[in-house]
Design an enzyme around this catalytic site. Structure first.
Site, PDB file in Angstrom:
ATOM      1  N   GLY A  46      46.604  27.930 105.257  1.00  0.00           N
ATOM      2  CA  GLY A  46      45.700  28.777 104.228  1.00  0.00           C
ATOM      3  C   GLY A  46      46.687  28.392 103.161  1.00  0.00           C
ATOM      4  O   GLY A  46      47.790  28.261 103.532  1.00  0.00           O
ATOM      5  N   GLN A  51      48.726  31.089  95.163  1.00  0.00           N
ATOM      6  CA  GLN A  51      50.192  30.294  95.729  1.00  0.00           C
ATOM      7  C   GLN A  51      49.681  29.076  94.872  1.00  0.00           C
ATOM      8  O   GLN A  51      51.116  27.967  94.760  1.00  0.00           O
ATOM      9  CB  GLN A  51      49.798  30.448  96.842  1.00  0.00           C
ATOM     10  CG  GLN A  51      50.238  31.110  97.694  1.00  0.00           C
ATOM     11  CD  GLN A  51      50.285  30.934  99.216  1.00  0.00           C
ATOM     12  OE1 GLN A  51      49.264  30.719  99.621  1.00  0.00           O
ATOM     13  NE2 GLN A  51      51.285  30.634 100.083  1.00  0.00           N
ATOM     14  N   CYS A  94      55.313  30.773 105.434  1.00  0.00           N
ATOM     15  CA  CYS A  94      54.199  30.763 104.199  1.00  0.00           C
ATOM     16  C   CYS A  94      55.119  29.147 103.639  1.00  0.00           C
ATOM     17  O   CYS A  94      55.865  29.287 103.750  1.00  0.00           O
ATOM     18  CB  CYS A  94      54.765  31.250 103.491  1.00  0.00           C
ATOM     19  SG  CYS A  94      53.688  32.646 101.909  1.00  0.00           S
ATOM     20  N   LEU A  95      53.749  28.746 102.893  1.00  0.00           N
ATOM     21  CA  LEU A  95      54.053  27.829 101.569  1.00  0.00           C
ATOM     22  C   LEU A  95      54.802  28.024 101.131  1.00  0.00           C
ATOM     23  O   LEU A  95      55.731  27.372 100.073  1.00  0.00           O
ATOM     24  CB  LEU A  95      53.145  26.845 101.353  1.00  0.00           C
ATOM     25  CG  LEU A  95      52.073  26.025 102.422  1.00  0.00           C
ATOM     26  CD1 LEU A  95      50.925  26.010 102.377  1.00  0.00           C
ATOM     27  CD2 LEU A  95      53.509  25.159 103.236  1.00  0.00           C
ATOM     28  N   HIS A 136      47.560  37.452 106.473  1.00  0.00           N
ATOM     29  CA  HIS A 136      48.277  36.936 105.805  1.00  0.00           C
ATOM     30  C   HIS A 136      47.966  36.430 104.109  1.00  0.00           C
ATOM     31  O   HIS A 136      48.879  36.052 103.338  1.00  0.00           O
ATOM     32  CB  HIS A 136      48.804  35.173 106.778  1.00  0.00           C
ATOM     33  CG  HIS A 136      49.910  34.622 105.954  1.00  0.00           C
ATOM     34  ND1 HIS A 136      51.069  34.481 105.995  1.00  0.00           N
ATOM     35  CD2 HIS A 136      49.797  33.823 104.890  1.00  0.00           C
ATOM     36  CE1 HIS A 136      52.154  33.809 105.649  1.00  0.00           C
ATOM     37  NE2 HIS A 136      51.129  33.737 104.561  1.00  0.00           N
ATOM     38  N   GLU A 137      46.579  35.492 104.297  1.00  0.00           N
ATOM     39  CA  GLU A 137      46.516  35.375 103.024  1.00  0.00           C
ATOM     40  C   GLU A 137      45.624  36.676 102.542  1.00  0.00           C
ATOM     41  O   GLU A 137      46.016  36.304 101.403  1.00  0.00           O
ATOM     42  CB  GLU A 137      45.016  33.862 103.154  1.00  0.00           C
ATOM     43  CG  GLU A 137      45.387  32.969 103.778  1.00  0.00           C
ATOM     44  CD  GLU A 137      46.476  32.574 103.438  1.00  0.00           C
ATOM     45  OE1 GLU A 137      46.988  32.931 102.326  1.00  0.00           O
ATOM     46  OE2 GLU A 137      47.210  31.508 104.143  1.00  0.00           O
ATOM     47  N   HIS A 140      48.637  38.406 100.418  1.00  0.00           N
ATOM     48  CA  HIS A 140      48.540  37.847  99.162  1.00  0.00           C
ATOM     49  C   HIS A 140      48.281  37.857  98.366  1.00  0.00           C
ATOM     50  O   HIS A 140      48.370  37.797  96.890  1.00  0.00           O
ATOM     51  CB  HIS A 140      48.718  35.706  99.649  1.00  0.00           C
ATOM     52  CG  HIS A 140      49.627  35.290  99.898  1.00  0.00           C
ATOM     53  ND1 HIS A 140      50.771  35.029  99.323  1.00  0.00           N
ATOM     54  CD2 HIS A 140      49.999  34.636 100.908  1.00  0.00           C
ATOM     55  CE1 HIS A 140      51.710  34.041  99.784  1.00  0.00           C
ATOM     56  NE2 HIS A 140      50.647  33.737 101.198  1.00  0.00           N
TER      57      HIS A 140
HETATM   58  O1  GNR Z   1      50.751  27.340 106.863  1.00  0.00           O
HETATM   59  C1  GNR Z   1      50.755  28.784 107.127  1.00  0.00           C
HETATM   60  N1  GNR Z   1      51.334  28.613 108.602  1.00  0.00           N
HETATM   61  C2  GNR Z   1      51.216  30.259 109.045  1.00  0.00           C
HETATM   62  C3  GNR Z   1      51.726  30.037 110.295  1.00  0.00           C
HETATM   63  C4  GNR Z   1      51.855  31.387 110.628  1.00  0.00           C
HETATM   64  C5  GNR Z   1      51.010  32.875 110.072  1.00  0.00           C
HETATM   65  C6  GNR Z   1      50.210  32.401 108.763  1.00  0.00           C
HETATM   66  C7  GNR Z   1      50.438  31.282 108.199  1.00  0.00           C
HETATM   67  S1  GNR Z   1      49.777  31.174 106.610  1.00  0.00           S
HETATM   68  C8  GNR Z   1      51.579  29.542 106.478  1.00  0.00           C
HETATM   69  C9  GNR Z   1      50.315  28.903 104.642  1.00  0.00           C
HETATM   70  C10 GNR Z   1      50.851  29.746 103.415  1.00  0.00           C
HETATM   71  O2  GNR Z   1      51.198  30.574 103.036  1.00  0.00           O
HETATM   72  N2  GNR Z   1      49.577  30.781 103.072  1.00  0.00           N
HETATM   73  O3  GNR Z   1      50.130  31.653 102.320  1.00  0.00           O
HETATM   74 NI    NI Z   2      51.827  32.533 103.021  1.00  0.00          NI
END
Ligand code: GNR
Ligand code: NI
Length: 171
Positions: A46, A51, A94-95, A136-137, A140
């Site tokens: 995601g 980001q 998270c990236l 999660h997204e 953000h």
């Molecule tokens: O790549 C991602 N893996 C992930 C694994 C578990 C829960 C959420 C994520 S999102 C993350 C990519 C990211 O930072 N998205 O904002």
């Molecule tokens: Ni993230």
């Protein structure tokens, strides 16, 4: 399509609330393409627009398995309408916080409303990894990071480590 550099903790941009998308024009479509390319390159499941430095309410997700075909999805102005009672614990990453992982508890299922790139409003109830990733997204888009859902002790340690690394790199 372009792979864009990722915004990394403690960049203050990660803490701003992204603004809604008002018109789906060529720039928005291009941003969606760049986000997908950046996400696949990382690789991640995601990515929120902020980001890659664009604080607008758009996110991309692909939770297809490695052996399956890619299943890119784009969500504009997504909102959680309701969440189920049951929760799930996933090891999240998270990236924008590279190489740090921690367990996060979230509602196992959520109902979301969003616009597709075609401008159509959709409502969907999702669960499993897609539900976790969407939450999660959407966090953000509100300047919230997964480390905000772990203990303050652990969060402070991670922020300190990334702040030191940024200082050393001269950011
Ligand atoms: O790549 C991602 N893996 C992930 C694994 C578990 C829960 C959420 C994520 S999102 C993350 C990519 C990211 O930072 N998205 O904002
Ligand atoms: Ni993230």
């Amino acid at each position: 399509m372009t792979i864009k550099p990722l915004i990394i903790l403690p960049d203050p941009l990660l803490r701003v609330a992204s603004r809604p998308i008002e018109t789906i024009d060529a720039a928005v479509k291009r941003l969606a393409d760049d986000m997908l390319e950046t996400m696949y390159d990382a690789p991640g499941i995601g990515l929120a627009a902020v980001q890659i430095g664009e604080p607008v309410r758009m996110l991309v997700i692909d939770v297809s398995k490695e052996e399956e075909e890619n299943a890119p999805r784009v969500f504009l102005n997504p909102e959680v309408l309701s969440a189920g009672e049951e929760t799930n614990v996933y090891e999240e990453g998270c990236l924008s916080i590279p190489d740090y992982y921690a367990e996060v508890e979230r509602p196992a299922a959520v109902t979301v409303r969003y616009l597709g790139l075609d401008g159509a409003m959709r409502e969907e109830t999702v669960d499993g990894l897609l539900a976790t990733c969407l939450q999660h997204e959407i966090d953000h888009l509100n300047g919230v990071l997964f480390i905000d859902h772990i203990s303050k002790l652990k969060r402070d340690m991670v922020v300190k480590k990334f702040t030191k690394a940024a200082r050393k790199a001269g950011v």
